[in-house]
Write a protein that holds these residues in place. Structure first.
Motif, PDB file in Angstrom:
ATOM      1  N   LYS A   1      61.616  55.488  44.269  1.00 37.31           N
ATOM      2  CA  LYS A   1      60.183  55.311  44.451  1.00 37.31           C
ATOM      3  C   LYS A   1      59.947  54.847  45.875  1.00 37.31           C
ATOM      4  O   LYS A   1      60.767  54.129  46.443  1.00 37.31           O
ATOM      5  N   GLY A   2      58.859  55.229  46.455  1.00 38.05           N
ATOM      6  CA  GLY A   2      58.522  54.760  47.794  1.00 38.05           C
ATOM      7  C   GLY A   2      58.250  53.260  47.763  1.00 38.05           C
ATOM      8  O   GLY A   2      57.681  52.741  46.807  1.00 38.05           O
ATOM      9  N   MET A   3      58.700  52.562  48.793  1.00 33.63           N
ATOM     10  CA  MET A   3      58.473  51.127  48.891  1.00 33.63           C
ATOM     11  C   MET A   3      57.732  50.856  50.187  1.00 33.63           C
ATOM     12  O   MET A   3      58.043  51.448  51.214  1.00 33.63           O
ATOM     13  N   CYS A   4      56.776  49.962  50.118  1.00 36.29           N
ATOM     14  CA  CYS A   4      56.056  49.596  51.335  1.00 36.29           C
ATOM     15  C   CYS A   4      55.662  48.128  51.278  1.00 36.29           C
ATOM     16  O   CYS A   4      55.595  47.532  50.206  1.00 36.29           O
TER      17      CYS A   4
ATOM     18  N   THR B   1      53.505  44.983  54.023  1.00 40.48           N
ATOM     19  CA  THR B   1      52.760  44.715  55.243  1.00 40.48           C
ATOM     20  C   THR B   1      53.172  43.352  55.800  1.00 40.48           C
ATOM     21  O   THR B   1      53.361  42.401  55.041  1.00 40.48           O
ATOM     22  N   PHE B   2      53.294  43.277  57.137  1.00 43.87           N
ATOM     23  CA  PHE B   2      53.779  42.067  57.799  1.00 43.87           C
ATOM     24  C   PHE B   2      52.920  41.738  59.012  1.00 43.87           C
ATOM     25  O   PHE B   2      52.222  42.588  59.543  1.00 43.87           O
ATOM     26  N   GLN B   3      53.057  40.501  59.483  1.00 43.23           N
ATOM     27  CA  GLN B   3      52.306  40.063  60.659  1.00 43.23           C
ATOM     28  C   GLN B   3      52.959  40.538  61.951  1.00 43.23           C
ATOM     29  O   GLN B   3      52.271  40.714  62.957  1.00 43.23           O
ATOM     30  N   THR B   4      54.298  40.722  61.943  1.00 44.74           N
ATOM     31  CA  THR B   4      54.983  41.143  63.162  1.00 44.74           C
ATOM     32  C   THR B   4      55.834  42.379  62.906  1.00 44.74           C
ATOM     33  O   THR B   4      56.273  42.631  61.774  1.00 44.74           O
ATOM     34  N   LYS B   5      56.071  43.122  63.968  1.00 40.58           N
ATOM     35  CA  LYS B   5      56.919  44.308  63.882  1.00 40.58           C
ATOM     36  C   LYS B   5      58.351  43.919  63.516  1.00 40.58           C
ATOM     37  O   LYS B   5      59.007  44.607  62.733  1.00 40.58           O
ATOM     38  N   THR B   6      58.825  42.799  64.056  1.00 41.12           N
ATOM     39  CA  THR B   6      60.187  42.335  63.777  1.00 41.12           C
ATOM     40  C   THR B   6      60.376  42.062  62.286  1.00 41.12           C
ATOM     41  O   THR B   6      61.401  42.442  61.710  1.00 41.12           O
ATOM     42  N   GLN B   7      59.399  41.440  61.655  1.00 45.13           N
ATOM     43  CA  GLN B   7      59.474  41.173  60.218  1.00 45.13           C
ATOM     44  C   GLN B   7      59.505  42.478  59.423  1.00 45.13           C
ATOM     45  O   GLN B   7      60.266  42.608  58.464  1.00 45.13           O
ATOM     46  N   ALA B   8      58.684  43.429  59.813  1.00 45.49           N
ATOM     47  CA  ALA B   8      58.629  44.717  59.110  1.00 45.49           C
ATOM     48  C   ALA B   8      59.954  45.458  59.229  1.00 45.49           C
ATOM     49  O   ALA B   8      60.464  46.002  58.244  1.00 45.49           O
ATOM     50  N   GLU B   9      60.532  45.481  60.423  1.00 46.03           N
ATOM     51  CA  GLU B   9      61.806  46.167  60.624  1.00 46.03           C
ATOM     52  C   GLU B   9      62.935  45.482  59.858  1.00 46.03           C
ATOM     53  O   GLU B   9      63.790  46.160  59.267  1.00 46.03           O
ATOM     54  N   ALA B  10      62.948  44.155  59.831  1.00 47.24           N
ATOM     55  CA  ALA B  10      63.988  43.421  59.103  1.00 47.24           C
ATOM     56  C   ALA B  10      63.893  43.697  57.606  1.00 47.24           C
ATOM     57  O   ALA B  10      64.912  43.926  56.933  1.00 47.24           O
ATOM     58  N   TRP B  11      62.685  43.698  57.070  1.00 54.61           N
ATOM     59  CA  TRP B  11      62.487  43.992  55.655  1.00 54.61           C
ATOM     60  C   TRP B  11      62.977  45.401  55.330  1.00 54.61           C
ATOM     61  O   TRP B  11      63.671  45.606  54.339  1.00 54.61           O
ATOM     62  N   ALA B  12      62.613  46.359  56.165  1.00 58.61           N
ATOM     63  CA  ALA B  12      63.007  47.749  55.936  1.00 58.61           C
ATOM     64  C   ALA B  12      64.527  47.900  55.974  1.00 58.61           C
ATOM     65  O   ALA B  12      65.110  48.572  55.117  1.00 58.61           O
ATOM     66  N   ARG B  13      65.183  47.278  56.954  1.00 55.07           N
ATOM     67  CA  ARG B  13      66.648  47.353  57.024  1.00 55.07           C
ATOM     68  C   ARG B  13      67.291  46.756  55.784  1.00 55.07           C
ATOM     69  O   ARG B  13      68.248  47.313  55.235  1.00 55.07           O
ATOM     70  N   GLN B  14      66.768  45.627  55.311  1.00 56.27           N
ATOM     71  CA  GLN B  14      67.329  44.966  54.140  1.00 56.27           C
ATOM     72  C   GLN B  14      67.170  45.845  52.898  1.00 56.27           C
ATOM     73  O   GLN B  14      68.107  46.006  52.120  1.00 56.27           O
ATOM     74  N   ARG B  15      66.001  46.409  52.701  1.00 57.32           N
ATOM     75  CA  ARG B  15      65.769  47.267  51.527  1.00 57.32           C
ATOM     76  C   ARG B  15      66.628  48.531  51.591  1.00 57.32           C
ATOM     77  O   ARG B  15      67.176  48.958  50.583  1.00 57.32           O
ATOM     78  N   GLU B  16      66.770  49.130  52.769  1.00 54.79           N
ATOM     79  CA  GLU B  16      67.604  50.325  52.893  1.00 54.79           C
ATOM     80  C   GLU B  16      69.062  49.988  52.589  1.00 54.79           C
ATOM     81  O   GLU B  16      69.761  50.775  51.949  1.00 54.79           O
ATOM     82  N   ALA B  17      69.524  48.826  53.010  1.00 55.76           N
ATOM     83  CA  ALA B  17      70.896  48.410  52.709  1.00 55.76           C
ATOM     84  C   ALA B  17      71.068  48.218  51.203  1.00 55.76           C
ATOM     85  O   ALA B  17      72.108  48.596  50.639  1.00 55.76           O
ATOM     86  N   GLU B  18      70.074  47.647  50.542  1.00 53.72           N
ATOM     87  CA  GLU B  18      70.136  47.473  49.096  1.00 53.72           C
ATOM     88  C   GLU B  18      70.186  48.820  48.380  1.00 53.72           C
ATOM     89  O   GLU B  18      70.915  48.984  47.406  1.00 53.72           O
ATOM     90  N   ILE B  19      69.429  49.786  48.859  1.00 56.67           N
ATOM     91  CA  ILE B  19      69.467  51.131  48.282  1.00 56.67           C
ATOM     92  C   ILE B  19      70.855  51.731  48.469  1.00 56.67           C
ATOM     93  O   ILE B  19      71.435  52.292  47.534  1.00 56.67           O
TER      94      ILE B  19
END
Length: 64
Positions: A21-24, A26-44
Motif C-alpha cells: 500500500k502507498g505510505m505517506c 507530512t513533516f516540518q522539515t525535508k530532513t525529517q521527511a527523508e529520514a522517515w522515508a528511508r526508515q520505512r523503505e528499509a522496513e519494507i
C-alpha cells in the motif's frame, strides 16, 4: 524510492512499491521527511511491513 516534495510550508514524503500500500506522511522539515522515508523503505526491504492482503511474500511460501 520515495518522493519528497514541498507543499506550502511542510514536506510530504510518499513511498509506493509494487505489492505494498502507498505510505505517506507530512513533516516540518525535508530532513525529517527523508529520514522517515528511508526508515520505512528499509522496513519494507527487511519484510517488516506486511504486503497487502492476498499477496504472499516468498519467505511466507517457503515457511508454509
Amino acid at each position: 524510492m520515495a518522493s519528497v516534495v514541498k507543499i506550502g510550508v511542510s514536506w510530504h514524503a510518499l513511498i509506493r512499491r509494487k505489492g505494498q500500500k502507498g505510505m505517506c506522511n507530512t513533516f516540518q522539515t525535508k530532513t525529517q521527511a527523508e529520514a522517515w522515508a528511508r526508515q520505512r523503505e528499509a522496513e519494507i526491504d527487511r519484510g517488516e511491513i506486511v504486503a497487502e492482503p492476498g499477496v504472499l511474500r516468498v519467505n511466507e511460501v517457503i515457511q508454509a
